[in-house]
Design a protein around this motif. Structure first.
Motif, PDB file in Angstrom:
ATOM      1  N   LEU A   9      14.775   1.639  -7.574  1.00 38.83           N
ATOM      2  CA  LEU A   9      15.488   1.650  -6.293  1.00 38.83           C
ATOM      3  C   LEU A   9      16.967   1.974  -6.452  1.00 38.83           C
ATOM      4  CD1 LEU A   9      15.117   1.113  -3.236  1.00 38.83           C
ATOM      5  CD2 LEU A   9      15.723  -1.272  -3.688  1.00 38.83           C
ATOM      6  N   ILE A  16      19.890   4.929   1.140  1.00 42.23           N
ATOM      7  CA  ILE A  16      19.138   4.191   2.145  1.00 42.23           C
ATOM      8  C   ILE A  16      20.035   3.223   2.903  1.00 42.23           C
ATOM      9  CG2 ILE A  16      17.260   2.517   2.469  1.00 42.23           C
ATOM     10  CD1 ILE A  16      15.836   3.856   0.111  1.00 42.23           C
ATOM     11  N   VAL A 167      15.262  11.201   0.236  1.00 39.68           N
ATOM     12  CA  VAL A 167      14.337  10.112  -0.034  1.00 39.68           C
ATOM     13  C   VAL A 167      13.691   9.696   1.278  1.00 39.68           C
ATOM     14  CG1 VAL A 167      16.224   8.399   0.101  1.00 39.68           C
ATOM     15  CG2 VAL A 167      14.037   7.782  -0.950  1.00 39.68           C
ATOM     16  N   HIS A 168      12.376   9.722   1.285  1.00 37.60           N
ATOM     17  CA  HIS A 168      11.618   9.167   2.399  1.00 37.60           C
ATOM     18  C   HIS A 168      11.246   7.736   2.017  1.00 37.60           C
ATOM     19  CE1 HIS A 168       7.526   8.330   4.295  1.00 37.60           C
ATOM     20  NE2 HIS A 168       8.411   8.216   5.268  1.00 37.60           N
ATOM     21  N   TYR A 169      11.650   6.780   2.836  1.00 33.56           N
ATOM     22  CA  TYR A 169      11.349   5.387   2.525  1.00 33.56           C
ATOM     23  C   TYR A 169      10.512   4.774   3.646  1.00 33.56           C
ATOM     24  CZ  TYR A 169      15.513   4.710   5.500  1.00 33.56           C
ATOM     25  OH  TYR A 169      16.424   4.751   6.527  1.00 33.56           O
ATOM     26  N   TRP A 171       9.265   0.932   4.214  1.00 36.81           N
ATOM     27  CA  TRP A 171       9.295  -0.441   3.738  1.00 36.81           C
ATOM     28  C   TRP A 171       8.549  -1.320   4.737  1.00 36.81           C
ATOM     29  CZ3 TRP A 171      14.907  -1.615   1.601  1.00 36.81           C
ATOM     30  CH2 TRP A 171      15.200  -0.675   0.608  1.00 36.81           C
ATOM     31  N   CYS A 188       9.148   4.441  -1.800  1.00 36.38           N
ATOM     32  CA  CYS A 188      10.106   5.543  -1.721  1.00 36.38           C
ATOM     33  C   CYS A 188       9.489   6.797  -2.332  1.00 36.38           C
ATOM     34  CB  CYS A 188      11.401   5.210  -2.475  1.00 36.38           C
ATOM     35  SG  CYS A 188      12.348   3.838  -1.784  1.00 36.38           S
ATOM     36  N   GLU A 202       7.672   9.273  -6.735  1.00 36.91           N
ATOM     37  CA  GLU A 202       7.534   8.193  -5.781  1.00 36.91           C
ATOM     38  C   GLU A 202       7.321   6.882  -6.535  1.00 36.91           C
ATOM     39  OE1 GLU A 202       2.878   8.519  -4.446  1.00 36.91           O
ATOM     40  OE2 GLU A 202       4.325   9.842  -3.434  1.00 36.91           O
TER      41      GLU A 202
END
Length: 258
Positions: A9, A16, A167-169, A171, A188, A202
């Motif tokens: 992370l 993010i 970055v596609h996150y 959560w 992520c 990822e």
């Protein structure tokens, strides 16, 4: 794909969290200190992560040492603050030679200590590193805050990275009522620049927190040796209401200066 918390992370954390106003948090902490008649010149930033609050305190003229348990987060902090002293250590056991006017620990970092005895140990270490009359400032998610973290229990988005990738996150949050623990599954995916044969990366990290209310914190602060403390809501220093999701704590070390 699953990684240790606060490891992979670290490479995307600042992207993010770009909307977090660390500057206002620094002003909030130092505003309280000034109202108490304190003018801190040195600070220890616990769980400093990538160094965001560390940098803000430095911009306000403080000499700051950052401390974190994650080597990866500290590597990102060193890239941001190459001249700053940064220490890898455990919040529950760290020992530095010097003492500080101010100790900070922000962004619900202490909630990651899911055993109250471990939180008590961390508070004792913080108290041991304060000058007489020094100030500890930290925030924690309450039980309500950990239980009801996000509307819909999902946080999702796309953020640009400095190297041109994104970055596609995604959560997701789950609360275990029996254990009173909240766990975030932080997924992520790093999306490349479109170059041929570019690999897509990822990962998933699991972050678990325990909420702490004022009644939980008071005996721990007392046992840690603090002379006094105050619980505040953000951003106006109001007294928190029972369902406040996050509280700020300001605790004074013994031997307060006149």
């Amino acid at each position: 794909m699953q990684r240790v918390p606060f490891s992979a992370l670290a490479s995307v954390y600042d992207a993010i969290m770009a909307d977090i106003d660390y500057s206002q948090w620094a002003d909030y902490i130092l505003g309280y200190a000034r109202a108490e008649g304190l003018s801190p010149g040195t600070a220890l930033d616990l769980a400093c992560g990538t160094g965001a609050i560390t940098a803000e305190l430095q911009r306000r003229g403080l000499e700051v040492v950052g401390l974190d348990g994650s080597a990866e987060m500290l590597a990102a902090a060193r890239a941001r603050l190459p001249e700053t002293r940064l220490v890898q250590a455990d919040l529950r056991t760290f020992e530095l030679e010097e003492r500080f006017d101010l100790v900070t620990c922000v962004f619900d970092s202490l909630n990651n200590l899911t055993d109250s005895a471990d939180l008590g140990r961390a508070l004792k270490r913080a108290a041991a590193h304060l000058q007489a009359g020094g100030l500890l400032a930290f925030d924690v998610n309450t039980r309500a805050g950990v239980r009801d973290l996000w509307d819909g229990e999902v946080l999702e988005g796309l953020a640009p990275l400095p190297d041109g990738r994104e970055v596609h996150y995604h959560w997701s949050h789950h609360y275990d009522a029996a254990a009173e623990l909240g766990t975030v599954q932080a997924f992520c995916r790093l999306i490349g620049t479109g170059q041929p044969d570019e690999e897509q990366e990822e990962f998933v990290e699991l972050h678990t927190e325990r909420g702490y209310d004022m009644d939980d914190l008071e005996p721990l602060l007392r046992a840690a040796g603090f002379a006094s403390w105050e619980f505040c809501d953000y951003p106006h220093y109001h007294e928190p209401w029972p369902e406040t999701p996050r509280i700020w704590v300001f605790a004074r070390a013994a031997g307060a200066r006149a």
